[in-house]
Write a protein that holds these residues in place. Structure first.
Motif, short mmCIF file in Angstrom:
data_model
loop_
_atom_site.label_atom_id
_atom_site.label_comp_id
_atom_site.label_asym_id
_atom_site.label_seq_id
_atom_site.Cartn_x
_atom_site.Cartn_y
_atom_site.Cartn_z
N UNK A 271 7.11 -0.43 -2.52
CA UNK A 271 5.65 -0.29 -2.44
C UNK A 271 4.94 -1.48 -3.09
N UNK A 272 5.48 -1.93 -4.21
CA UNK A 272 4.84 -3.06 -4.90
C UNK A 272 4.95 -4.34 -4.08
N UNK A 273 6.07 -4.49 -3.37
CA UNK A 273 6.22 -5.68 -2.51
C UNK A 273 5.14 -5.70 -1.43
N UNK A 274 4.82 -4.52 -0.89
CA UNK A 274 3.76 -4.45 0.13
C UNK A 274 2.39 -4.68 -0.50
N UNK A 275 2.19 -4.17 -1.72
CA UNK A 275 0.89 -4.32 -2.38
C UNK A 275 0.62 -5.76 -2.80
N UNK A 276 1.65 -6.61 -2.78
CA UNK A 276 1.43 -8.03 -3.07
C UNK A 276 0.81 -8.76 -1.88
N UNK A 277 0.86 -8.15 -0.70
CA UNK A 277 0.33 -8.81 0.50
C UNK A 277 -1.17 -9.08 0.39
N UNK A 278 -2.00 -8.09 0.01
CA UNK A 278 -3.44 -8.40 -0.14
C UNK A 278 -3.71 -9.52 -1.14
N UNK A 279 -2.96 -9.52 -2.26
CA UNK A 279 -3.14 -10.59 -3.26
C UNK A 279 -2.80 -11.94 -2.66
#
Length: 445
Positions: A271-279
């Protein structure tokens, strides 16, 4: 206290265990020394006041502060973790990788080699982005493009060296090497975060009472996390009696320990890997920056935490489904003459195990999501961001999981040589091997 000193004395008496522990400490010391070696061409004085907040602060924690210091180990083992996740996902979707997973030791070596090559490729990309976006121009004392090229090569070599250290710890030391390196990096940030929080509170923001309340809350959060990591649902299994000559085999009742959190920390990492996409989008495409993307780049926003919790729950079910195979467990049980009392062998047993896994995975996934968003809640309540990370999330789960796993390995060495375990009563519970099939043990980081 006497029991503790006796246990430590027993550990020191076992030569193999003593050598492994000393090797582990030596390799970890080398890693910590290297984390303070700054990249050539960087002025460390210009980086002293640079703060890392949000997701970048989390990356800095996993790297033990190397990320903000522009160290040769700035990227840590995260590229290797990313490569491992990609190879695991390919093992689900691509038949070629599925075949290698079934080839035993030779297949495992091939997968490890592919993971290493993929680590090099990912590190090159991340090193390029790091040199261009995370090191300000005033901190550079070397001209372009020499600075970017040298930084890319050195950062890649640093990550590969850290990966090698992790493998050496696993082979020559005690515990999982990669997990211990991440854990040491996280623990290294605890004193600084605690001091910063103490100074803020004593400066008129709550005083000593707030500090005590926070430490009590942290204690209960750790206890709650241990319960989630250690929690199991035991399914009784009865084995048929076999008489060979004058000896009787079987006829005993054993248990399949199904973990409440069989996926471990992997759902949070996914999940954290995906949440890095917006950043990443906000950093590389400033023109595309909007209120929604900005909110998803802030780990304290409700949009970020709602999506983060949803992804964790979804990935928990996904990862549990690919790591725990009820059909294989049922077949292995049937081949060994075992059965669950009151349940027909074969397909009915597989459906029963699958139903139990589904029932315990839902609360496990919800509790895992709660643990993951606790740092954001702590930050909103006024806790210093560096200290708030220890209230949950990946950092706390890694700390608890790695410490328990390492203690279990030490206890195994003690019990194997007829010494008492680490606990006065009972044995450490955790990654207990399944007696009737693979899959119940949680994955290590």
């Amino acid at each position: 206290m006497k029991k503790l000193f006796t246990t430590l004395s027993n550990i020191w008496k076992i030569e193999d265990l003593r050598v492994r522990i000393l090797n582990t400490l030596l390799f970890l010391l080398i890693y910590r020394i290297g984390s303070f070696v700054v990249l050539p061409g960087v002025n460390p004085v210009a980086l002293e006041n640079q703060e890392r907040e949000g997701l970048l602060g989390l990356l800095n924690m996993f790297a033990g502060g190397s990320f903000s210091r522009a160290s040769i180990f700035a990227l840590g083992v995260m590229p290797y973790i990313s490569a491992s996740i990609v190879v695991q996902l390919l093992g689900i979707a691509v038949p070629y990788f599925q075949k290698m997973q079934k080839e035993g030791e030779s297949g495992r070596k091939k997968l490890n080699q592919i993971t290493r090559y993929l680590t090099v490729a990912i590190t090159f990309l991340q090193a390029t982005a790091y040199a261009r976006t995370q090191i300000p121009a005033e901190a550079r004392i070397m001209a372009e493009p020499l600075f970017s090229i040298s930084s890319m090569v050195i950062l890649t070599a640093g990550t590969l060296f850290v990966m090698w250290l992790g493998e050496k710890i696993t082979d020559k030391g005690i515990g999982n090497g990669i997990s211990l390196i991440i854990m040491v990096g996280i623990i290294a940030q605890l004193p600084g975060g605690l001091v910063a929080e103490f100074q803020a509170r004593m400066g008129g923001n709550g005083g000593i009472i707030a500090i005590v309340a926070e430490l009590i809350a942290l204690f209960f959060v750790v206890v709650f996390t241990i319960l989630i990591v250690q929690g199991v649902r035991r399914i009784p299994v009865q084995y048929a009696k076999k008489i060979v000559g004058n000896k009787q085999y079987g006829g005993v009742r054993q248990y399949i320990p199904l973990k409440v959190n069989a996926a471990g920390v992997m759902p949070i990492i996914f999940a954290q890997a995906i949440m890095f996409i917006p950043l990443s989008i906000v950093q590389f495409f400033p023109n595309a920056q909007g209120s929604f993307l900005t909110a998803l780049s802030n780990y304290t926003s409700w949009q970020y935490n709602l999506l983060f919790a949803f992804l964790i729950i979804a990935f928990t079910f996904f990862y549990t489904a690919i790591t725990v195979n009820p059909v294989q467990m049922s077949d292995d049980m049937k081949k060994n003459g075992g059965f669950i009392p009151g349940v027909k062998p074969g397909e009915t047993t597989g459906n029963y195990i699958d139903d139990v896994i589904s029932k315990i995975t839902l609360p496990g996934a919800v509790f895992l999501a709660i643990i993951a968003i606790l740092p954001a809640i702590a930050s909103l309540l006024g806790v210093n961001s560096n200290f708030a990370h220890f209230y949950g999330g990946t950092s706390l789960l890694i700390l608890v999981g790695v410490v328990l796993d390492t203690l279990q390995q030490i206890e195994s060495h003690l019990l194997m040589r007829h010494y008492d375990g680490l606990m006065k009563t009972g044995r450490l519970r955790g990654r207990t091997p399944v007696t009737t099939g693979a899959g119940a043990a949680g994955p290590a980081i």
